[in-house]
Motif scaffolding. Sequence first.
Motif, short mmCIF file in Angstrom:
data_model
loop_
_atom_site.label_atom_id
_atom_site.label_comp_id
_atom_site.label_asym_id
_atom_site.label_seq_id
_atom_site.Cartn_x
_atom_site.Cartn_y
_atom_site.Cartn_z
N ALA A 48 0.81 -1.22 0.00
CA ALA A 48 0.00 0.00 0.00
C ALA A 48 0.84 1.27 0.00
O ALA A 48 0.37 2.33 -0.42
N THR A 49 2.08 1.18 0.45
CA THR A 49 2.95 2.37 0.50
C THR A 49 3.93 2.42 -0.67
O THR A 49 4.74 3.35 -0.76
N THR A 50 3.87 1.44 -1.54
CA THR A 50 4.75 1.40 -2.72
C THR A 50 4.10 2.14 -3.89
O THR A 50 2.92 1.91 -4.17
N PRO A 51 4.81 3.01 -4.55
CA PRO A 51 4.21 3.76 -5.66
C PRO A 51 3.73 2.82 -6.78
O PRO A 51 4.24 1.72 -6.97
N PHE A 52 2.75 3.31 -7.51
CA PHE A 52 2.32 2.62 -8.72
C PHE A 52 3.34 2.89 -9.83
O PHE A 52 3.99 3.94 -9.86
N LEU A 53 3.44 1.94 -10.74
CA LEU A 53 4.21 2.12 -11.96
C LEU A 53 3.24 2.00 -13.13
O LEU A 53 2.53 0.99 -13.26
N VAL A 54 3.18 3.03 -13.96
CA VAL A 54 2.27 3.05 -15.10
C VAL A 54 3.11 3.06 -16.37
O VAL A 54 3.86 4.01 -16.63
N ARG A 55 3.01 2.00 -17.14
CA ARG A 55 3.79 1.87 -18.38
C ARG A 55 3.00 2.40 -19.56
O ARG A 55 1.83 2.05 -19.75
N VAL A 56 3.66 3.21 -20.37
CA VAL A 56 3.00 3.90 -21.49
C VAL A 56 3.74 3.62 -22.79
O VAL A 56 4.97 3.66 -22.85
N GLU A 57 2.96 3.33 -23.82
CA GLU A 57 3.49 3.23 -25.18
C GLU A 57 3.24 4.58 -25.85
O GLU A 57 2.09 4.99 -26.03
N GLU A 58 4.31 5.27 -26.24
CA GLU A 58 4.19 6.61 -26.78
C GLU A 58 3.98 6.59 -28.29
O GLU A 58 4.27 5.60 -28.97
#
Length: 461
Positions: A129-139
């Motif tokens: 719950a305290t770990t940041p999210f990682l959001v992967r994006v295809e540009e």
Amino acid sequence: MAVTNTLPVVVIGAGPTGLAAAAHLLERGIEPLILEAGPTAAAAIEQWRHIRLFSPWQYNTDAAAVRLLAATGWEAPAPAALPTGGELIDQYLAPLAALPAIASRLHTGARVTAVTRLGMDKTHSRNRATTPFLVRVEEANGGTRDYQAAAVIDASGTWSTRNPLGISGLPAAGESAAAAHISTPLPDVLGRDREAFAGRTAVVVGAGHSAANTLINLSELAARVPGTRVVWAIRGASAAKVYGGGDADGLAARGQLGSRLRALVEAGTVELHTGFGIAGVAAAGGAVALTAADGRTLEADVIVPATGFRPNLDMLRELRLELDPGVEAPRELGPLIDPEFHSCGTVEPHGARMLAHPEQDFYIVGMKSYGRAPTFLLATGYEQVRSVAAALAGDREAADTVQLELPETGVCSSDVGTSCDVPATAAAGLGAETSGGCCGAPEPVLVGFPTGLRHGRSGEN
């Protein structure tokens, strides 16, 4: 628990609900980062800008977004007017996206392919719950970029993931190979897409409002252009539910819609094939053939897939979600929106608590929050993100205090036969006023059809 670190809250999607989420976050002093797959905000609505909404402006704008716009001298459209998708963009969403407070935080051409926790997959629990999210994006340039986030609001909608043509929820054999012969779910057959349909044979698949929309417009095209043939294929044994109550219908526009479509079928302008569950699609010689499970075949130049939509859950595979097994909505919300039992008039207003998942600070909002259910309303999405922003700010009282006020009608819809808040499209001579039924105050309308904003249960093809 309030979001307290310096990372932004990622908002996936810059449609009406996503932009509203950003506006509410800004009012709460929380930094949003908006990731939009399309080249502009509201890129999905751009695909059906020719469709006129049935719901008036007063239910299509968000309060926080309006407050941002009002500070710039923006003038709100007449509250009782019925906008087209294009007008919704041009008069509201594009100006909102262009505001410096939004534009500086909006990344277009940024398709989210995955959401997870930094350095851990869904099997890891310690410190999750305290770990940041990682959001992967295809540009848009073909590159890949990872963003970290304190929280994630998925408002990506369902427009990009239509239901397949085939039976059993699966694509028909050969469907992918025949993609060149399959149009968008709501083609502009009298305008932008006219050339693809004029003088050709089109098969419309589906038994919802989207199908009715295209069938009526195609019939108008056939009256103008010789050689245009209109074919309608539905999986059910009867089109009676599409026709509705006719002159006895409590909603004049709905009755006129059904009466007109029935008349087109009875006159032979629309060629109806019932019990046509599609098993195969094959392209050959510039045409395409559809084969039903019982062996019957139809030939066409183009197929219109008015089959409804479903959420893209693949990008959320590494998150701990709790989804209703039937409609694929958040588990607590699912039973309240199941279209077999509810219309939107019977769905209680809801916010962050009902939308929560085991994955803390992750929310699915907007049309995607309704999964495969077809009854979503913009006003509902705006209330969802107001509540979610309050929850992320640590204001639990505001998050739990539902503020949604819909028309007296409940602006209800679950299918062709029970629809109030549906889009309308121009149909000569069919102006009407709603009265009785589930809709309260009369509004001048034309024949109504749903779209990506609030689509009919057209998956029942």
